[in-house]
Motif scaffolding. Structure first.
Motif, PDB file in Angstrom:
ATOM      1  N   ARG A 179       0.830  -1.208   0.000  1.00  0.00           N
ATOM      2  CA  ARG A 179       0.000   0.000   0.000  1.00  0.00           C
ATOM      3  C   ARG A 179       0.865   1.258   0.000  1.00  0.00           C
ATOM      4  NH1 ARG A 179      -4.159  -0.266   4.012  1.00  0.00           N
ATOM      5  NH2 ARG A 179      -4.225  -2.469   3.441  1.00  0.00           N
ATOM      6  N   ASP A 182       1.616   2.689  -3.553  1.00  0.00           N
ATOM      7  CA  ASP A 182       0.586   3.324  -4.358  1.00  0.00           C
ATOM      8  C   ASP A 182       0.948   4.793  -4.587  1.00  0.00           C
ATOM      9  OD1 ASP A 182      -1.856   3.547  -5.742  1.00  0.00           O
ATOM     10  OD2 ASP A 182      -2.819   4.409  -3.969  1.00  0.00           O
ATOM     11  N   THR A 213       0.459   2.206  -9.534  1.00  0.00           N
ATOM     12  CA  THR A 213      -0.864   2.178  -8.909  1.00  0.00           C
ATOM     13  C   THR A 213      -1.071   0.819  -8.248  1.00  0.00           C
ATOM     14  OG1 THR A 213      -1.777   3.689 -10.561  1.00  0.00           O
ATOM     15  CG2 THR A 213      -3.342   2.379  -9.295  1.00  0.00           C
ATOM     16  N   VAL A 214      -1.401   0.855  -6.955  1.00  0.00           N
ATOM     17  CA  VAL A 214      -1.603  -0.384  -6.184  1.00  0.00           C
ATOM     18  C   VAL A 214      -3.001  -0.355  -5.570  1.00  0.00           C
ATOM     19  CG1 VAL A 214      -0.771  -1.820  -4.287  1.00  0.00           C
ATOM     20  CG2 VAL A 214       0.862  -0.499  -5.660  1.00  0.00           C
ATOM     21  N   HIS A 215      -3.734  -1.427  -5.732  1.00  0.00           N
ATOM     22  CA  HIS A 215      -5.048  -1.569  -5.102  1.00  0.00           C
ATOM     23  C   HIS A 215      -4.886  -2.322  -3.781  1.00  0.00           C
ATOM     24  CE1 HIS A 215      -7.817  -0.925  -8.857  1.00  0.00           C
ATOM     25  NE2 HIS A 215      -7.117   0.147  -8.522  1.00  0.00           N
ATOM     26  N   ASN A 241      -7.586   1.878  -1.806  1.00  0.00           N
ATOM     27  CA  ASN A 241      -7.647   2.107  -3.244  1.00  0.00           C
ATOM     28  C   ASN A 241      -8.203   0.847  -3.911  1.00  0.00           C
ATOM     29  OD1 ASN A 241      -7.367   3.378  -5.702  1.00  0.00           O
ATOM     30  ND2 ASN A 241      -5.203   2.857  -5.933  1.00  0.00           N
TER      31      ASN A 241
END
Length: 347
Positions: A179, A182, A213-215, A241
């Motif tokens: 996280r 991100d 971009t990290v979910h 996210n």
């Protein structure tokens, strides 16, 4: 064995003669670091007063033998050969020919440097590989490649190769998405460490930064919070996210409320759930009854009045006791009359 030994002795003697003669030749500068395509020059001089001539042998800027000089200059308007090895030579009276090579380093920054990022978006915990592509850089033995995350150096890569002409390099860097990654930016930078004779600071070229971009799912630092009732706003905001959806529930609520905050007046337990495609997290807000101020004030006044009454009763009792003690010390009229009679008779 005798002929072999004599041959070795002759060769060794010739080597010493060549070495001593070569030391009388000086090239200035002793090391030349030049950018590919730029102009370059060096001067070869000698302390020998008598020689058969001097010159330069080179694929670019060669100089034919010149007699009766103490120095000769090699110069080119722009370097276009990577295998350039200028050699100064001199015809000596002692040996047939003396030579000395110019120590030259030709460098070139990459035509391009680029980072290929992973397929996105990444999920928290996944591993991906970034690739740094460097095109046409030389010399590779002087190349350093640094991997950066934000402003922090992750890795410094060097190469042990003697290729002088431009090469391409492709370097990989594995990352495990978290996280904290991100929105982080990664890039690579090529730097040519050319020593003190080279340009300062060392020439560098870096790639464009690639944002990752990290979910990741919501996660509360504290999953329980206790507060006192009143006109209070409960805040359930949490990082995640994609951005999470918030729902509020409580036993005394007739409906489900949505949003990161909830205004409450009454005590009770309020449960907030934050959720997105990666998962969900729940936080419990315990709202305690707000203390009754009027009751407390009345209670304190009652205690104060009681203490005053108790003090008054104690004081009254003490005064009465003092009064009785005083009355007991004064003689009565009958006693006074008897005392007067006795005094008269005695007289």
């Amino acid at each position: 064995m005798g002929h072999v030994g004599l041959y070795r002795l002759v060769c060794l003697s010739a080597w010493f003669i060549l070495k001593a003669a070569a030391e009388s030749m000086v090239i200035t500068p002793s090391k030349l670091v030049v950018k590919y395509g730029d102009a370059a020059s060096a001067t070869c001089s000698t302390t020998e007063q008598k020689h058969g001539g001097m010159g330069w042998e080179a694929s670019e800027g060669g100089v034919d033998i010149v007699e009766g000089v103490q120095q000769v200059t090699w110069a080119v308007p722009n370097i276009t050969h990577w295998d350039l090895k200028p050699i100064c030579y001199m015809i000596s009276e002692n040996v047939e020919q003396l030579v000395k090579e110019l120590n030259i380093v030709i460098y070139k920054l990459p035509d391009s440097i680029d980072v290929k990022k992973c397929s996105e978006p990444l999920n928290e915990g996944e591993t991906c590989t970034l690739q740094c592509d460097i095109k046409s850089v030389a010399p590779v033995k002087n190349l350093q490649v640094m991997w950066y995350k934000q402003q922090v150096v992750l890795e410094n890569v060097t190469f042990n190769e003697n290729t002088m002409s431009p090469v391409e390099k492709h370097l990989n860097r594995s990352i495990q998405a978290s996280r904290n990654d991100d929105g982080a930016e990664y890039w690579c930078e090529a730097k040519l460490e050319l020593g003190p004779e080279g340009p300062q600071p060392p020439p560098t070229k870096k790639s464009e930064p690639r944002r990752i971009t990290v979910h990741y799912k919501p996660r509360f630092a504290n999953d329980t919070e206790t507060i006192e009732a009143g006109n209070t706003t409960l805040n359930c905001t949490v990082k995640a996210n994609p951005p999470p959806v918030y729902t509020w529930e409580a036993p005394h609520l007739d409906e489900t409320f949505y949003g990161p905050t909830l205004s409450v007046t009454y005590p009770g337990n309020y449960k907030c759930t934050a959720s997105n495609q990666r998962g969900n997290a729940t936080k419990l807000f315990i709202v305690k009854p707000y203390p009754n101020t009027v009751f407390l004030v009345c209670l304190l006044i009652g205690i104060f009045v009681a203490l005053v009454l108790i003090a008054a009763v104690i004081f009254t009792h003490w005064k009465r006791k003092q009064g009785r003690a005083a009355n007991n010390s004064i003689p009565s009229p009958a006693d006074q009359k008897e005392e007067d009679v006795e005094s008269y008779e005695l007289a």
